[in-house]
Design a protein around this motif. Structure first.
Motif, PDB file in Angstrom:
ATOM      1  N   GLU A 241      -5.974   4.993   1.715  1.00 55.90           N
ATOM      2  CA  GLU A 241      -5.906   3.582   2.118  1.00 55.90           C
ATOM      3  C   GLU A 241      -4.568   3.285   2.784  1.00 55.90           C
ATOM      4  O   GLU A 241      -4.513   2.587   3.808  1.00 55.90           O
ATOM      5  CB  GLU A 241      -6.098   2.685   0.901  1.00 55.90           C
TER       6      GLU A 241
ATOM      7  N   LEU B 265       0.828  -1.210   0.000  1.00 53.75           N
ATOM      8  CA  LEU B 265       0.000   0.000   0.000  1.00 53.75           C
ATOM      9  C   LEU B 265       0.862   1.260   0.000  1.00 53.75           C
ATOM     10  O   LEU B 265       0.537   2.252  -0.670  1.00 53.75           O
ATOM     11  CB  LEU B 265      -0.927   0.003   1.217  1.00 53.75           C
TER      12      LEU B 265
ATOM     13  N   ARG C 149       0.995   4.113  -2.714  1.00 57.96           N
ATOM     14  CA  ARG C 149       0.830   5.526  -2.362  1.00 57.96           C
ATOM     15  C   ARG C 149       1.958   6.358  -2.983  1.00 57.96           C
ATOM     16  O   ARG C 149       1.715   7.456  -3.505  1.00 57.96           O
ATOM     17  CB  ARG C 149       0.851   5.691  -0.839  1.00 57.96           C
TER      18      ARG C 149
ATOM     19  N   ALA D  10      -7.626   7.994  -3.117  1.00 59.46           N
ATOM     20  CA  ALA D  10      -8.035   6.752  -2.448  1.00 59.46           C
ATOM     21  C   ALA D  10      -6.817   5.913  -2.079  1.00 59.46           C
ATOM     22  O   ALA D  10      -6.758   5.328  -0.991  1.00 59.46           O
ATOM     23  CB  ALA D  10      -8.976   5.954  -3.354  1.00 59.46           C
TER      24      ALA D  10
ATOM     25  N   ALA E  16      -3.977   2.210   6.709  1.00 57.90           N
ATOM     26  CA  ALA E  16      -3.283   0.966   7.053  1.00 57.90           C
ATOM     27  C   ALA E  16      -2.124   1.242   7.997  1.00 57.90           C
ATOM     28  O   ALA E  16      -1.898   0.488   8.960  1.00 57.90           O
ATOM     29  CB  ALA E  16      -2.785   0.278   5.783  1.00 57.90           C
TER      30      ALA E  16
END
Length: 242
Positions: A143, A40, A44, A139, A147
């Motif tokens: 996210e 993630l 990002r 998004a 996390a």
């Protein structure tokens, strides 16, 4: 040196605390090396880079529009100036030259206006592309942040639990007066890389540490262990509470 079995129940409770400590440490390591969070975060990073590229593309497109507009304005200024000269009069030859210059500039202006329209269309397309992609990029960022926040919160809880369990372990260990037995327990627990079960219950012919069901002969020998000795699993060497 003979050792009393009376401290085995206390060791069993200490083992339970050590097992919980090991579980917390393993979970913390799992969180710190989480492939899910790493993926993630990589996503990002890609989203941030993509957003910057989109912003740069929009900025370049807007600059191109401004440059095109400036070109049109510059050409129109020259046309206006030549028109004033034309209207002021002069020799036939001079007026014909000025008129030719105005016609040349007018053609240049038309091409510049066409380039301006193309630049404006491109700017609109680039801006629309950014608007379409920004929600997905936001998004991905959200996210990843969620996390990481969840991971950090759990790590904080694990740290608190580890501190509490460490204090409990210290209390339980200090309450065990049989120092040789406690050292034996620690040696067994830390053998072969650590994390072993050093003491467990023996029930229904089975070692509670390694899960081995003893043969009738081994079970009989274990159950016949003298009171002055500590019963020990023949497979994993764990001390057993009969």
């Amino acid at each position: 040196m003979t050792t009393s079995r009376s401290s085995l129940p206390a060791l069993l409770e200490l083992q339970a605390v050590d097992s919980r400590l090991l579980t917390r440490l393993a979970r913390a390591k799992e969180l710190q090396t989480s492939e899910h969070v790493a993926a993630l975060m990589a996503r990002r990073t890609q989203a941030i880079a993509a957003a910057r590229e989109l912003d740069a593309a929009v900025g370049q497109a807007q600059d191109a529009v401004q440059q095109a507009e400036a070109t049109v304005v510059e050409i129109q200024t020259r046309i206006d100036r030549d028109t004033e000269r034309l209207n002021a009069g002069g020799t036939s030859k001079d007026l014909m030259g000025i008129q030719h210059q105005i016609e040349t500039l007018t053609a240049q202006r038309e091409r510049a206006e066409e380039a301006q329209l193309q630049a404006m269309d491109h700017a609109e397309e680039v801006a629309a592309d950014r608007e379409r992609k920004q929600p997905l990029l936001r998004a991905a960022d959200a996210e990843a942040r969620a996390a990481v926040a969840e991971r950090d919160a759990e790590l904080a809880r694990l740290k608190e639990e580890h501190a509490r369990l460490t204090a409990e372990r210290d209390r339980r260990a200090s309450a065990i007066t049989d120092s040789p037995l406690l050292r034996r327990y620690d040696r067994l627990r830390n053998a072969r890389g650590g994390g072993r079960i050093a003491v467990a219950r023996y029930e229904n012919g089975t070692c509670g540490a390694c899960g081995t069901r003893l043969s009738p002969a081994d079970a009989a020998a274990l159950e016949a262990t003298p009171d002055t000795a500590i019963p020990q699993c023949p497979e994993c060497s764990a001390m057993l509470v009969l």
